[in-house]
Design a protein around this motif. Structure first.
Motif, PDB file in Angstrom:
ATOM      1  N   PRO A 103      20.046 -64.220   3.977  1.00  0.00           N
ATOM      2  CA  PRO A 103      19.844 -65.662   3.452  1.00  0.00           C
ATOM      3  C   PRO A 103      18.759 -65.737   2.329  1.00  0.00           C
ATOM      4  O   PRO A 103      18.763 -66.553   1.564  1.00  0.00           O
ATOM      5  CB  PRO A 103      19.099 -66.369   4.551  1.00  0.00           C
ATOM      6  N   GLN A 104      18.255 -64.658   1.917  1.00  0.00           N
ATOM      7  CA  GLN A 104      17.328 -64.569   0.775  1.00  0.00           C
ATOM      8  C   GLN A 104      17.872 -63.644  -0.405  1.00  0.00           C
ATOM      9  O   GLN A 104      19.042 -62.812  -0.110  1.00  0.00           O
ATOM     10  CB  GLN A 104      16.034 -64.081   1.163  1.00  0.00           C
ATOM     11  N   VAL A 105      17.132 -63.572  -1.517  1.00  0.00           N
ATOM     12  CA  VAL A 105      17.768 -62.840  -2.438  1.00  0.00           C
ATOM     13  C   VAL A 105      16.981 -61.262  -2.219  1.00  0.00           C
ATOM     14  O   VAL A 105      15.738 -61.277  -2.269  1.00  0.00           O
ATOM     15  CB  VAL A 105      17.017 -63.160  -3.968  1.00  0.00           C
ATOM     16  N   VAL A 106      17.669 -60.504  -2.138  1.00  0.00           N
ATOM     17  CA  VAL A 106      17.410 -58.992  -1.752  1.00  0.00           C
ATOM     18  C   VAL A 106      18.029 -57.805  -2.650  1.00  0.00           C
ATOM     19  O   VAL A 106      19.180 -58.186  -2.871  1.00  0.00           O
ATOM     20  CB  VAL A 106      17.586 -58.460  -0.155  1.00  0.00           C
ATOM     21  N   SER A 107      17.706 -56.752  -2.615  1.00  0.00           N
ATOM     22  CA  SER A 107      18.314 -55.561  -3.047  1.00  0.00           C
ATOM     23  C   SER A 107      18.138 -54.375  -2.215  1.00  0.00           C
ATOM     24  O   SER A 107      17.013 -54.525  -1.674  1.00  0.00           O
ATOM     25  CB  SER A 107      17.790 -55.023  -4.523  1.00  0.00           C
ATOM     26  N   VAL A 108      18.950 -53.696  -1.874  1.00  0.00           N
ATOM     27  CA  VAL A 108      19.014 -52.628  -0.626  1.00  0.00           C
ATOM     28  C   VAL A 108      19.474 -51.173  -1.358  1.00  0.00           C
ATOM     29  O   VAL A 108      20.225 -51.023  -1.883  1.00  0.00           O
ATOM     30  CB  VAL A 108      19.695 -53.090   0.482  1.00  0.00           C
ATOM     31  N   LEU A 109      18.528 -50.523  -1.156  1.00  0.00           N
ATOM     32  CA  LEU A 109      18.812 -48.769  -1.370  1.00  0.00           C
ATOM     33  C   LEU A 109      19.126 -48.303   0.057  1.00  0.00           C
ATOM     34  O   LEU A 109      18.280 -48.181   1.089  1.00  0.00           O
ATOM     35  CB  LEU A 109      17.681 -48.225  -1.788  1.00  0.00           C
ATOM     36  N   GLY A 155       4.310 -61.901  -4.583  1.00  0.00           N
ATOM     37  CA  GLY A 155       4.377 -62.553  -5.880  1.00  0.00           C
ATOM     38  C   GLY A 155       5.711 -62.078  -6.450  1.00  0.00           C
ATOM     39  O   GLY A 155       6.857 -62.960  -6.387  1.00  0.00           O
ATOM     40  N   GLY A 156       5.741 -60.799  -6.817  1.00  0.00           N
ATOM     41  CA  GLY A 156       7.005 -60.250  -7.246  1.00  0.00           C
ATOM     42  C   GLY A 156       7.995 -60.020  -6.049  1.00  0.00           C
ATOM     43  O   GLY A 156       9.274 -60.238  -6.481  1.00  0.00           O
ATOM     44  N   GLN A 176      12.982 -57.530  -1.041  1.00  0.00           N
ATOM     45  CA  GLN A 176      13.341 -59.142  -1.104  1.00  0.00           C
ATOM     46  C   GLN A 176      12.478 -59.779  -2.093  1.00  0.00           C
ATOM     47  O   GLN A 176      11.150 -59.798  -2.274  1.00  0.00           O
ATOM     48  CB  GLN A 176      12.837 -59.788   0.341  1.00  0.00           C
ATOM     49  N   LYS A 177      13.151 -60.385  -3.037  1.00  0.00           N
ATOM     50  CA  LYS A 177      12.693 -61.111  -4.359  1.00  0.00           C
ATOM     51  C   LYS A 177      12.387 -62.505  -4.124  1.00  0.00           C
ATOM     52  O   LYS A 177      11.571 -63.178  -5.082  1.00  0.00           O
ATOM     53  CB  LYS A 177      13.420 -60.752  -5.356  1.00  0.00           C
ATOM     54  N   SER A 178      12.946 -63.267  -3.170  1.00  0.00           N
ATOM     55  CA  SER A 178      12.535 -64.748  -2.952  1.00  0.00           C
ATOM     56  C   SER A 178      11.721 -64.752  -1.594  1.00  0.00           C
ATOM     57  O   SER A 178      12.142 -63.851  -0.645  1.00  0.00           O
ATOM     58  CB  SER A 178      13.801 -65.588  -2.664  1.00  0.00           C
ATOM     59  N   TYR A 179      10.720 -65.662  -1.484  1.00  0.00           N
ATOM     60  CA  TYR A 179       9.951 -65.549  -0.299  1.00  0.00           C
ATOM     61  C   TYR A 179      10.587 -66.404   0.973  1.00  0.00           C
ATOM     62  O   TYR A 179      11.257 -67.353   0.704  1.00  0.00           O
ATOM     63  CB  TYR A 179       8.509 -66.352  -0.728  1.00  0.00           C
ATOM     64  N   THR A 222      13.668 -55.903   9.234  1.00  0.00           N
ATOM     65  CA  THR A 222      13.140 -56.869   8.536  1.00  0.00           C
ATOM     66  C   THR A 222      11.871 -57.465   9.541  1.00  0.00           C
ATOM     67  O   THR A 222      11.958 -57.089  10.323  1.00  0.00           O
ATOM     68  CB  THR A 222      14.040 -57.925   8.249  1.00  0.00           C
ATOM     69  N   LEU A 223      11.117 -58.421   9.013  1.00  0.00           N
ATOM     70  CA  LEU A 223       9.897 -59.120   9.663  1.00  0.00           C
ATOM     71  C   LEU A 223      10.185 -60.345  10.211  1.00  0.00           C
ATOM     72  O   LEU A 223      10.963 -61.339   9.492  1.00  0.00           O
ATOM     73  CB  LEU A 223       8.836 -58.939   8.695  1.00  0.00           C
ATOM     74  N   GLY A 224      10.031 -60.419  11.325  1.00  0.00           N
ATOM     75  CA  GLY A 224       9.929 -61.823  11.996  1.00  0.00           C
ATOM     76  C   GLY A 224      11.473 -62.522  12.326  1.00  0.00           C
ATOM     77  O   GLY A 224      12.137 -62.093  13.321  1.00  0.00           O
ATOM     78  N   ALA A 225      12.051 -63.348  11.523  1.00  0.00           N
ATOM     79  CA  ALA A 225      13.051 -64.004  11.613  1.00  0.00           C
ATOM     80  C   ALA A 225      14.356 -63.193  12.441  1.00  0.00           C
ATOM     81  O   ALA A 225      14.974 -62.577  11.601  1.00  0.00           O
ATOM     82  CB  ALA A 225      13.676 -64.592  10.438  1.00  0.00           C
ATOM     83  N   PRO A 226      14.645 -63.486  13.650  1.00  0.00           N
ATOM     84  CA  PRO A 226      15.723 -62.856  14.219  1.00  0.00           C
ATOM     85  C   PRO A 226      17.132 -63.101  13.616  1.00  0.00           C
ATOM     86  O   PRO A 226      17.917 -62.052  13.408  1.00  0.00           O
ATOM     87  CB  PRO A 226      15.961 -63.462  15.680  1.00  0.00           C
ATOM     88  N   SER A 227      17.297 -64.072  12.871  1.00  0.00           N
ATOM     89  CA  SER A 227      18.460 -64.344  12.222  1.00  0.00           C
ATOM     90  C   SER A 227      18.624 -63.512  10.967  1.00  0.00           C
ATOM     91  O   SER A 227      19.830 -63.165  10.823  1.00  0.00           O
ATOM     92  CB  SER A 227      18.464 -65.792  11.321  1.00  0.00           C
TER      93      SER A 227
END
Length: 900
Positions: A80-86, A174-175, A162-165, A56-61
């Motif tokens: 902490p965000q809305v994600v989907s993972v393959l 956007g999407g 990641q669907k939420s920013y 992921t980018l940035g946030a170490p958390s």
């Protein structure tokens, strides 16, 4: 003549890496308590564990998430965000060869065109693609987003959507953001060798068209045959914006020499192949690591090669009537054969020193398409073409498209107790070259009963074009995080990111013509390579005429430079509430400078806030609310006034230099229930408001040519809901040794989306660069381009939990969606252009076994068993115009992999 099409064909054709920030799911996240483990009968405890690698980018958390379980579902819960993972297991289960195919199984995602992913109905301009958290350039002239069909699944460990920013990501969101993670250094040495053979019912063993080209075409590289001749190349370089024509600089002999210097038969002679070969591929992956006193060092390398064929028999029509009534303006039956070759390589080096990680990842992808096409039909806008004949004109085209991506990344992840520092740098280069784009047009002459090309009248022509695109991306970022473990628990993060993109694009187009007028019928009847032979060029004064700047610019330079900084906090409370909030500041300068026409210079700064609340109100349930503001900038090609031919849709595109940024307001609410290990149910609702959305709009250019441009609509709104579920059914209760370790895995998702343009009589700059009322160009309430009301996926897998044995049925459905706004004819608007993806049924089987003490994997695939065709059309009442309609065919493949 009874069959002009067959005769015309006979006449013309019968002649001879590694992740820079790998997340390893191993333990329990304190903010997301794991549900109780299920009984052994439901999920055997000896099921092999799978670690999910995510960068992921940035946030170490986010990067340091520690997750319960063996599969990505708990990763989804803990972020902490809305994600989907393959994960790699999910990708293997679907059997898709590239990541674009695999991603269309994800909730709310669909793939449009050649590998461009739409998230929740928003086009690729509203999505962001990253590789290991770093930006990528695009080799596509029409796009700034890289097409994801370039990335073979064999080099990837996972893909996160990641669907939420969140503020640690770039503001062009956007999407959603799609972050691809390459494979990391292994924990132990391994070597994997695989290969496959495949074919489809519409292509393999059937009729197709191709041409010789060069000796190395089979490997995806040209041997120099298609290089621009030295003299013509020098003339192009010295010409600037002045066309290469006869005058004080160039004589008639010079223009004849340019024409004769071009490679002729190897690139112009389209040939019939009655038995198109099967597809085949091979891949090799290996790696090793060595333990040291303070950690380990490792290397991973991968190589892949794929050679495939596809033939389409396409009906192509257009109409200039507002109601689509009467005889179509143009109608062609076109047979297109693509020979698609992909070569890829990955080299990754890594080191782990105490708690610090260092990564250097290098990726090479080369994707080449060799295309031959033959068309028969008519164009009522051109004289001497009779729509009452089934084949008033015969057109042939030979093309060669090279796309190439080179990416090198360096990452350092430094951990000092509560303090973390992440440093990231990348350079990436993408190229697209399309030399020797050749086209010939022959008209049927009833008087002599043959097709002729006199290079002068009635659309009879011979053209050649050279396209070249080069794009460089330089990017770097630094992120600092500090963990709180006092009264407040969480992480504070801040970072800076720099991104500079530079693009140079050129397209030079030439016509073969005869200043003295039409060629005689005897010469005009000759096949293309004879028609443009050196003898004819000098004997009949055939010259090469530069028409590059006739409609728009011949070349443009473009750039995008972004300075960004962000601050973000993630706080966890004892009552199960987790809050992540932050703000990002971006200062961007975007320019497009053509060699002729209007330039673009956009300079904007934005503060982009984001907030997500997650409430764990039960041990196995949580609720999320997210809100943010983001931006979507015009893509380079949407701004450049340069004609570009899209050879997949067979339409011309051109840019609009007066486009402006789109601004988005995003909101989402989501309920998640993790009712058992690796099993869940989620329900979400989302809303987006877009100011100045950029829409593709068709218009008629000279000669009735249907062309696509771009324009800003005043406003759009998008909202919808999605549901996804995964449930495992243990089959040991059926009794018997066979079912003791078997289970049924059911994965399903559905997305319902509605969108609408909100337009009034305000003035906008249309795709033809003329001012127009917004409600004339757009229909109020029309859906956004690329948005399907319904997207559904169902996966049903019968598998063994103790060894590799798996059979998966995959069903995908996407409803109709708009591809282009309908063109305006006078003051009347034609219906929108739509496509109908429909249902697609696939079957994938995987079986592991031992051979000579080596682990082997056999894979069998059957794709598009429903035989769903492709349809792109306009419809007005009972009248239908098919812009592209063809059978896709059913495909079958057999693969074998050895793991040492």
């Amino acid at each position: 003549m009874k069959n002009p099409l067959a005769f015309g064909r006979l006449l013309l054709l019968s002649t001879a890496l590694m992740s820079p920030a790998a997340l390893l799911a191993q333990a329990t996240a304190p903010s997301a308590p794991a549900p109780a483990s299920p009984p052994a009968a439901q999920l055997p405890t000896d099921e092999p564990e799978e670690q999910v690698e995510i960068s992921t980018l940035g946030a170490p958390s986010a990067r340091d998430i520690i997750v319960t379980g063996r599969r990505q579902q708990n990763t989804i819960r803990a972020t902490p965000q809305v994600v989907s993972v393959l994960s790699s297991a999910d990708i293997a289960r679907t059997g898709d060869g590239d990541i674009a195919g695999a991603l269309q199984r994800v909730t709310g995602l669909s793939v449009v065109g050649n590998g461009f992913v739409y998230v929740r109905g928003l086009g690729d301009r509203y999505s962001l693609a990253l590789l290991n958290g770093s930006p990528l350039p695009s080799p596509e002239p029409l796009k700034r987003v890289v097409p994801l069909d370039l990335f073979p699944t064999s080099i990837l460990a996972s893909s996160l959507v990641q669907k939420s920013y969140s503020a640690n990501y770039p503001g062009e969101f956007g999407g959603g953001v799609i972050n691809l993670t390459t494979k990391a250094i292994p924990t132990e040495p391994f070597l994997s060798i695989g290969g496959s053979i495949a074919g489809d019912s519409e292509t393999t063993g059937n009729l197709g068209y191709t041409y010789y080209g060069s000796d190395y075409d089979w490997f995806g590289f040209d041997d120099g045959t298609r290089d621009i001749p030295k003299g013509l190349k020098t003339a192009i370089k010295n010409s600037g914006t002045i066309p290469i024509v006869q005058g004080s600089t160039y004589s008639a002999q010079d223009l004849q020499g340019f024409a004769a210097s071009l490679n002729n038969a190897d690139t112009a002679l389209l040939q019939r192949n009655k038995n198109i070969p099967a597809n085949f591929s091979a891949d090799l992956t290996g790696g090793t690591s060595v333990e040291t006193d303070s950690g380990r060092v490792g290397v991973l390398a991968a190589f892949g090669y794929n050679n495939s064929w596809r033939t389409r028999d396409v009906l192509q029509q257009s109409s200039i009537d507002p109601g689509l009534a009467g005889i179509p303006q143009t109608q062609f039956q076109t047979v297109i054969t693509d020979n698609h070759v992909t070569v890829n390589g990955l080299l990754g080096l890594g080191a782990e020193v105490n708690d610090h990680k260092f990564r250097w990842t290098n990726l090479f992808i080369r994707d080449t398409v060799k295309q031959g096409r033959l068309s028969a039909g008519y164009n009522r806008s051109v004289e001497d073409q009779d729509p009452t004949l089934p084949a008033s004109v015969i057109k042939q085209n030979t093309y060669w498209f090279e796309r190439q991506l080179i990416d090198t990344q360096g990452v350092a992840e430094l951990r000092f107790d509560k303090l973390s520092i992440d440093l990231r740098g990348t350079y990436a280069n993408s190229q697209r070259e399309s030399p020797y784009e050749r086209s010939f047009s022959y008209n049927y002459n009833a008087a002599i009963g043959d097709y002729i090309n006199n290079l002068a009248s009635g659309g009879q022509s011979a053209d050649i074009a050279f396209s070249d695109l080069n794009e460089d991306v330089y990017a770097g970022s630094a992120d600092v995080g500090y963990k709180l473990d006092g009264a407040l628990k969480g992480t504070l993060t801040a970072g800076y990111a720099y991104n500079k993109t530079k693009r140079q694009s050129e397209r030079y187009q030439f016509q073969f013509f005869r200043p003295a007028g039409a060629l005689g019928q005897g010469v005009a009847q000759e096949r293309p390579d004879y028609l443009l032979s050196d003898y004819n060029i000098y004997a009949y004064n055939i010259q090469l005429r530069d028409v590059s700047g006739a409609e728009g610019s011949r070349a443009y330079d473009a750039g995008l430079e972004i300075h960004a900084g962000y601050g973000q906090a993630e706080i966890e409370f004892d009552n199960g509430l987790r809050v992540q909030g932050g703000v990002r500041y971006e200062d961007a300068k975007q320019t497009v400078t053509p060699d002729a026409g209007a330039a673009t210079n956009l300079s904007k700064s934005y503060f982009l806030p984001a907030l997500t609340l997650t409430y764990n109100f039960n041990d196995d349930m949580q609720f999320r609310i997210a809100a943010s503001k983001t931006v979507a900038r015009p893509q380079f090609r949407e701004l450049a006034r340069q004609i570009y031919q899209d050879f997949d849709s067979d339409r011309q595109f051109t840019g609009n230099p007066f486009l402006v940024d789109s601004r988005l307001t995003n909101a989402e609410a989501r309920y998640e229930w993790y009712f058992d290990r690796n099993q869940r149910l989620s329900l979400a609702g989302f809303y987006k408001k877009i100011d100045n959305p950029i829409e593709a709009a068709a218009f008629f250019a000279g000669g009735g040519v249907l062309r696509t441009g771009f324009a800003n609509a005043p406003e759009a709104q998008l909202y919808g809901a999605e549901i996804e579920a995964e449930k495992h059914f243990a089959l040991d209760t059926l009794g018997g040794a066979f079912f003791a370790s078997k289970r049924l895995v059911l994965i399903a998702n559905y997305t319902w989306t509605q969108s609408k343009l909100k337009v009034d009589d305000s003035i906008v700059i249309g795709p033809d660069l003329s001012p127009v009322a917004a409600d004339t160009l757009f229909r109020d309430g029309a859906p956004l381009t690329g948005q399907s009301d319904h997207i559904a996926n169902v996966q049903m897998s019968f598998e063994d939990t103790e060894r590799l044995s798996q059979v998966t049925v995959l069903l995908n459905y996407a409803s109709e969606r708009v591809t282009n706004r309908g063109p305006i004819q006078g003051t009347l608007r034609q219906p929108d252009i739509k496509e109908k993806p429909g249902f697609r049924l696939d079957l994938v089987g995987r079986q592991g076994f031992k051979l000579l003490n080596t682990d082997m994997e056999l894979k069998i695939e059957a794709r598009n068993l429903t035989g769903t065709p492709y349809k792109e059309f306009q419809k007005a009442g009972a009248n239908t115009i098919y812009l592209n309609r063809y059978k896709v065919g059913r495909s079958f493949s057999l693969g074998l992999t050895a793991n040492f």
